[in-house]
Write an enzyme that holds these catalytic residues in place. Structure first.
Site, mmCIF file in Angstrom:
data_model
loop_
_atom_site.group_PDB
_atom_site.id
_atom_site.type_symbol
_atom_site.label_atom_id
_atom_site.label_comp_id
_atom_site.label_asym_id
_atom_site.label_seq_id
_atom_site.Cartn_x
_atom_site.Cartn_y
_atom_site.Cartn_z
ATOM 1 C CG ASP A 17 -2.642 -8.651 1.627
ATOM 2 O OD1 ASP A 17 -1.653 -8.752 2.368
ATOM 3 O OD2 ASP A 17 -3.675 -8.019 1.927
ATOM 4 C CG HIS A 66 -1.894 -1.083 1.315
ATOM 5 N ND1 HIS A 66 -2.782 -1.381 0.305
ATOM 6 C CD2 HIS A 66 -2.118 -1.994 2.299
ATOM 7 C CE1 HIS A 66 -3.521 -2.432 0.677
ATOM 8 N NE2 HIS A 66 -3.136 -2.822 1.874
ATOM 9 C CG HIS A 94 -6.318 -5.520 2.754
ATOM 10 N ND1 HIS A 94 -5.752 -6.406 3.650
ATOM 11 C CD2 HIS A 94 -7.373 -4.956 3.383
ATOM 12 C CE1 HIS A 94 -6.442 -6.380 4.778
ATOM 13 N NE2 HIS A 94 -7.434 -5.513 4.653
ATOM 14 C CG ASP A 141 -4.372 -9.947 4.766
ATOM 15 O OD1 ASP A 141 -4.297 -10.614 3.714
ATOM 16 O OD2 ASP A 141 -4.171 -8.716 4.811
HETATM 17 ZN ZN LIG Z 1 -3.832 -7.206 3.599
#
Ligand SMILES: [Zn+2]
Length: 374
Positions: free
Chosen positions: A170, A134, A172, A253
């Site tokens: 992931d 990110h 995200h 995650d």
């Molecule tokens: Zn993540």
């Protein structure tokens, strides 16, 4: 430099480092993987490299020098100004100022920069502290201060490696990586991530100028569904691109026990992707990423090292390995109060198969048609 077998890049800086007692990244992760792989006899000194800390100049291939300077300054003072928060995202709830707030991300960045150099002649590098997908050029974002996947890809490129695939599993969406390589014809970015979850980017139709394939998945994603995504989408896309290197962001995650997503994979889903991508390029960099349950992260990422080395994962861990997992604590989460015994005694989760839902099949069909694979 060609070593015998995969290289593990780690560092002692991750041991005992915390974003703060309330933050999801208060839990140990990389140190668990280092301790557990060693306790099990899977990691010796010949295959371990301590990550160098990247210098500000090396970070500036993608990061803004004024932001890097701010990061160094807030580490030294442990104080952020209003401007640091507004302009650089430093000192927020997700990106707090903590004791190693510059050194720790700069070490993870240094590891991915080093990985690119190590892979010049081919091979496998595992860097579980990496995967901070990110990070933005001039701003901290989503628990990430720097973007080591971007730096790793740029490092590969600097060594002359051209066609690079980035796969991100992931929970995200990798908004920072996608921003970096938008429209880049020599990069293919494939992301599978939970729909309607922060950072709310990576919609099915978002292509990053032709460089990305995004598959948002519904909550409750199971192993059977991920197997279909792997076989129908990820592997054919990667094979067709014929990459000179693959970078896998293997965030932990998306497993059921993680507190920050609603996906319900077992760690088998991750390991099968790690193994399946290996033969598709001569250079393979496997990074970590998210993962906020200290047991599921430690078990999953230790298993990644086993898979990369062709080590068979035992049904029950030797006492030395079990001791590493029994010593972990997860304060401030109800699941840390009475962890189930298999979090201590095993690496492999029970598989979590399930129905392959129509909505997933429909999204896959859209992507396969668009990419000419349908
Ligand atoms: Zn993540």
């Amino acid at each position: 430099m060609q070593r015998d077998g995969p290289v593990f890049i780690g560092s002692e800086i991750y041991r005992g480092s915390s974003y703060g007692h309330w933050h999801p990244l208060r839990v140990p992760r990389v140190s668990t993987v280092m301790d557990l792989t060693r306790a099990l006899g899977w990691l010796g000194p010949a295959n371990y490299l301590a990550s160098p800390r990247a210098k500000p100049g090396a970070l500036s291939v993608w990061h803004a020098p004024d932001y890097v300077a701010a990061l160094e300054r807030v580490e030294a003072t442990q104080l952020g100004t209003e401007e640091d928060r507004e302009r650089f995202g430093l000192g927020t709830h997700s990106n707090p100022i903590y004791p190693e707030v510059y050194r720790r991300p700069a070490t993870a960045a240094g590891g991915s920069l080093l990985a690119g150099e190590l892979l010049v002649d081919g091979g496998v590098v595992y860097h579980p502290a990496g995967g901070t997908h990110h990070g933005l050029p001039g701003r901290a974002n989503g628990f990430c201060y720097l973007n080591d996947p971007v730096l790793g890809i740029l490092s590969l490129r600097r060594m002359g490696v051209r066609r690079i695939v980035y796969v991100d599993i992931d929970a995200h969406h990798p908004d920072g990586v996608e921003l970096a390589f938008d429209g880049d014809p020599e990069i293919l970015m494939i992301s599978v991530h939970e729909e309607r979850r922060w950072p709310f980017t990576g919609h099915l139709g978002d292509r990053a100028g032709g460089a990305a394939v995004n598959l948002p998945v519904p909550k409750g994603l199971n192993d059977s569904e991920m197997a279909l995504v792997r076989e129908a989408l990820i592997l054919p896309l990667v094979a067709r691109f014929a990459p000179e290197a693959i970078v896998l962001q293997c965030g932990a995650d998306a497993v059921e026990e993680d507190p920050l997503s609603r996906l319900t994979l077992s760690n088998n889903a991750h390991w099968e992707i790690v193994a399946a991508l290996r033969p598709l390029a001569p250079r393979y960099l496997v990074l970590g990423g998210g993962g906020y349950n200290p047991w599921s992260v430690g078990r999953l990422w230790t298993g990644v090292w086993a898979v990369l080395n062709g080590i068979e994962i035992p049904d029950r861990l030797e006492p030395e390995g079990e001791a590493v997992l029994r010593a972990l604590r997860w304060e401030g989460n109800s699941r840390g109060k009475a962890p189930p015994d298999h979090w201590f005694t095993t690496l492999r989760d029970a598989p979590r198969p399930g129905p392959v839902r129509d909505e997933l099949k429909e999204r896959l069909a859209v992507l396969l048609r668009r990419e000419g694979l349908g």
